[in-house]
Design a protein around this motif. Sequence first.
Motif, PDB file in Angstrom:
ATOM      1  N   THR A  42       7.412 116.678  18.493  1.00  0.00           N
ATOM      2  CA  THR A  42       7.027 117.508  17.346  1.00  0.00           C
ATOM      3  C   THR A  42       6.899 118.947  17.816  1.00  0.00           C
ATOM      4  O   THR A  42       6.255 119.223  18.835  1.00  0.00           O
ATOM      5  CB  THR A  42       5.695 117.033  16.739  1.00  0.00           C
ATOM      6  OG1 THR A  42       5.829 115.662  16.325  1.00  0.00           O
ATOM      7  CG2 THR A  42       5.323 117.880  15.532  1.00  0.00           C
ATOM      8  N   LEU A  43       7.510 119.872  17.066  1.00  0.00           N
ATOM      9  CA  LEU A  43       7.591 121.272  17.491  1.00  0.00           C
ATOM     10  C   LEU A  43       7.116 122.208  16.383  1.00  0.00           C
ATOM     11  O   LEU A  43       7.350 121.953  15.196  1.00  0.00           O
ATOM     12  CB  LEU A  43       9.027 121.618  17.875  1.00  0.00           C
ATOM     13  CG  LEU A  43       9.644 120.735  18.977  1.00  0.00           C
ATOM     14  CD1 LEU A  43      11.112 120.482  18.707  1.00  0.00           C
ATOM     15  CD2 LEU A  43       9.463 121.378  20.335  1.00  0.00           C
ATOM     16  N   GLU A  44       6.456 123.284  16.810  1.00  0.00           N
ATOM     17  CA  GLU A  44       5.985 124.302  15.879  1.00  0.00           C
ATOM     18  C   GLU A  44       6.850 125.553  16.031  1.00  0.00           C
ATOM     19  O   GLU A  44       6.902 126.143  17.117  1.00  0.00           O
ATOM     20  CB  GLU A  44       4.516 124.644  16.147  1.00  0.00           C
ATOM     21  CG  GLU A  44       3.563 123.464  16.100  1.00  0.00           C
ATOM     22  CD  GLU A  44       3.419 122.887  14.712  1.00  0.00           C
ATOM     23  OE1 GLU A  44       3.757 123.585  13.734  1.00  0.00           O
ATOM     24  OE2 GLU A  44       2.964 121.734  14.593  1.00  0.00           O
ATOM     25  N   PRO A  45       7.553 125.984  14.969  1.00  0.00           N
ATOM     26  CA  PRO A  45       8.452 127.137  15.077  1.00  0.00           C
ATOM     27  C   PRO A  45       7.719 128.475  15.012  1.00  0.00           C
ATOM     28  O   PRO A  45       6.711 128.621  14.324  1.00  0.00           O
ATOM     29  CB  PRO A  45       9.370 126.969  13.862  1.00  0.00           C
ATOM     30  CG  PRO A  45       8.519 126.257  12.853  1.00  0.00           C
ATOM     31  CD  PRO A  45       7.604 125.356  13.635  1.00  0.00           C
ATOM     32  N   GLU A  46       8.242 129.442  15.753  1.00  0.00           N
ATOM     33  CA  GLU A  46       7.705 130.808  15.705  1.00  0.00           C
ATOM     34  C   GLU A  46       8.861 131.788  15.837  1.00  0.00           C
ATOM     35  O   GLU A  46       9.620 131.747  16.813  1.00  0.00           O
ATOM     36  CB  GLU A  46       6.700 131.039  16.827  1.00  0.00           C
ATOM     37  CG  GLU A  46       6.068 132.439  16.798  1.00  0.00           C
ATOM     38  CD  GLU A  46       5.036 132.626  17.890  1.00  0.00           C
ATOM     39  OE1 GLU A  46       5.272 133.444  18.816  1.00  0.00           O
ATOM     40  OE2 GLU A  46       3.986 131.945  17.823  1.00  0.00           O
ATOM     41  N   VAL A  47       9.004 132.673  14.866  1.00  0.00           N
ATOM     42  CA  VAL A  47      10.090 133.657  14.868  1.00  0.00           C
ATOM     43  C   VAL A  47       9.750 134.793  15.830  1.00  0.00           C
ATOM     44  O   VAL A  47       8.638 135.314  15.831  1.00  0.00           O
ATOM     45  CB  VAL A  47      10.318 134.214  13.446  1.00  0.00           C
ATOM     46  CG1 VAL A  47      11.454 135.239  13.455  1.00  0.00           C
ATOM     47  CG2 VAL A  47      10.642 133.083  12.474  1.00  0.00           C
ATOM     48  N   GLN A  48      10.723 135.165  16.658  1.00  0.00           N
ATOM     49  CA  GLN A  48      10.540 136.264  17.596  1.00  0.00           C
ATOM     50  C   GLN A  48      10.912 137.593  16.942  1.00  0.00           C
ATOM     51  O   GLN A  48      11.580 137.626  15.909  1.00  0.00           O
ATOM     52  CB  GLN A  48      11.409 136.028  18.841  1.00  0.00           C
ATOM     53  CG  GLN A  48      11.112 134.716  19.547  1.00  0.00           C
ATOM     54  CD  GLN A  48       9.679 134.620  20.021  1.00  0.00           C
ATOM     55  OE1 GLN A  48       9.289 135.271  20.972  1.00  0.00           O
ATOM     56  NE2 GLN A  48       8.886 133.801  19.352  1.00  0.00           N
ATOM     57  N   GLU A  49      10.491 138.696  17.574  1.00  0.00           N
ATOM     58  CA  GLU A  49      10.701 140.001  16.956  1.00  0.00           C
ATOM     59  C   GLU A  49      12.174 140.367  16.810  1.00  0.00           C
ATOM     60  O   GLU A  49      12.550 141.159  15.943  1.00  0.00           O
ATOM     61  CB  GLU A  49       9.967 141.096  17.759  1.00  0.00           C
ATOM     62  CG  GLU A  49      10.594 141.456  19.095  1.00  0.00           C
ATOM     63  CD  GLU A  49      10.176 140.527  20.227  1.00  0.00           C
ATOM     64  OE1 GLU A  49       9.525 139.503  19.934  1.00  0.00           O
ATOM     65  OE2 GLU A  49      10.487 140.826  21.377  1.00  0.00           O
ATOM     66  N   ASN A  50      13.045 139.755  17.642  1.00  0.00           N
ATOM     67  CA  ASN A  50      14.475 140.062  17.560  1.00  0.00           C
ATOM     68  C   ASN A  50      15.231 139.086  16.671  1.00  0.00           C
ATOM     69  O   ASN A  50      16.439 139.214  16.475  1.00  0.00           O
ATOM     70  CB  ASN A  50      15.093 140.058  18.962  1.00  0.00           C
ATOM     71  CG  ASN A  50      15.217 138.659  19.529  1.00  0.00           C
ATOM     72  OD1 ASN A  50      14.319 137.832  19.343  1.00  0.00           O
ATOM     73  ND2 ASN A  50      16.308 138.382  20.206  1.00  0.00           N
ATOM     74  N   GLY A  51      14.529 138.062  16.132  1.00  0.00           N
ATOM     75  CA  GLY A  51      15.192 137.112  15.254  1.00  0.00           C
ATOM     76  C   GLY A  51      15.540 135.793  15.906  1.00  0.00           C
ATOM     77  O   GLY A  51      16.126 134.916  15.257  1.00  0.00           O
ATOM     78  N   ASP A  52      15.197 135.628  17.181  1.00  0.00           N
ATOM     79  CA  ASP A  52      15.356 134.317  17.818  1.00  0.00           C
ATOM     80  C   ASP A  52      14.218 133.405  17.359  1.00  0.00           C
ATOM     81  O   ASP A  52      13.275 133.851  16.699  1.00  0.00           O
ATOM     82  CB  ASP A  52      15.340 134.454  19.343  1.00  0.00           C
ATOM     83  CG  ASP A  52      16.640 135.040  19.882  1.00  0.00           C
ATOM     84  OD1 ASP A  52      17.640 135.054  19.145  1.00  0.00           O
ATOM     85  OD2 ASP A  52      16.643 135.489  21.047  1.00  0.00           O
ATOM     86  N   LEU A  53      14.300 132.134  17.744  1.00  0.00           N
ATOM     87  CA  LEU A  53      13.305 131.161  17.314  1.00  0.00           C
ATOM     88  C   LEU A  53      12.783 130.398  18.524  1.00  0.00           C
ATOM     89  O   LEU A  53      13.560 129.934  19.357  1.00  0.00           O
ATOM     90  CB  LEU A  53      13.918 130.182  16.307  1.00  0.00           C
ATOM     91  CG  LEU A  53      12.964 129.268  15.539  1.00  0.00           C
ATOM     92  CD1 LEU A  53      12.069 130.094  14.606  1.00  0.00           C
ATOM     93  CD2 LEU A  53      13.749 128.232  14.737  1.00  0.00           C
ATOM     94  N   VAL A  54      11.460 130.282  18.625  1.00  0.00           N
ATOM     95  CA  VAL A  54      10.837 129.497  19.691  1.00  0.00           C
ATOM     96  C   VAL A  54      10.149 128.295  19.053  1.00  0.00           C
ATOM     97  O   VAL A  54       9.408 128.440  18.078  1.00  0.00           O
ATOM     98  CB  VAL A  54       9.811 130.322  20.499  1.00  0.00           C
ATOM     99  CG1 VAL A  54       9.077 129.424  21.487  1.00  0.00           C
ATOM    100  CG2 VAL A  54      10.512 131.437  21.248  1.00  0.00           C
ATOM    101  N   LEU A  55      10.415 127.116  19.602  1.00  0.00           N
ATOM    102  CA  LEU A  55       9.790 125.888  19.129  1.00  0.00           C
ATOM    103  C   LEU A  55       8.793 125.416  20.184  1.00  0.00           C
ATOM    104  O   LEU A  55       9.187 125.027  21.288  1.00  0.00           O
ATOM    105  CB  LEU A  55      10.841 124.798  18.882  1.00  0.00           C
ATOM    106  CG  LEU A  55      11.963 125.157  17.902  1.00  0.00           C
ATOM    107  CD1 LEU A  55      12.974 124.017  17.829  1.00  0.00           C
ATOM    108  CD2 LEU A  55      11.408 125.468  16.516  1.00  0.00           C
TER     109      LEU A  55
END
Length: 206
Positions: free
Chosen positions: A113-126
């Motif tokens: 199970t992963l929680e998404p977070e948008v980065q300032e440049n538009g990439d995505l961290v799970l």
Amino acid sequence: MNLMRIQIKTKPSWKQLFFGIVGVNVCFVLFFFIFLLWPLSDTEIPIKEYIEEEPGAEFTITSSKQNLNELVNEYVDHFMKDKDDKYTVILDEHVQLLGSVEAFQTDIPISITLEPEVQENGDLVLYASDMSLGLLGLPEKKILEYVKKELITPEWVEIDPKNQLIYIGVTQMEVKSNFKVKVQSFDLKNDHITFRIKVPNKTLGL
């Protein structure tokens, strides 16, 4: 006169069966401890790119969880040649990765199970919030390390076991027509997902 040779097959004794089972268990325990003590491999997170640096027109695209879910799984099946749907991504209130890996000639189910977070440049961290590998009581970092070894990912996706995350370099995806993509919002709970699409001027011959 020909002598007939008679071979009598004897069943393995209880001692042989016992020591055989003990041997299998010992091998399993040794593998388990080696896996626990094996150092985590270093992960190189992709260098962040900013699509704004290239001149061109930008457009906003809105998607639903259902549409994006279908697109992601189609890509997973195509990239990994997963004809049997061995791996599945589910977008609900969280991101879930379901699948299985082979160990001891047996498929062991995986659930992350992963929680998404948008980065300032538009990439995505799970960020991994919950993980399981069958009934094995492995530390979560080790589970992600095992997944990293077994799972084939594109160059712009990096699994980082030490920090328990998956970095998705959306801005580095290779898209036809040289379009550039960034995530603008990724709110699964409210089903609000938007992307910014950059069409470089050079693509239009400008």
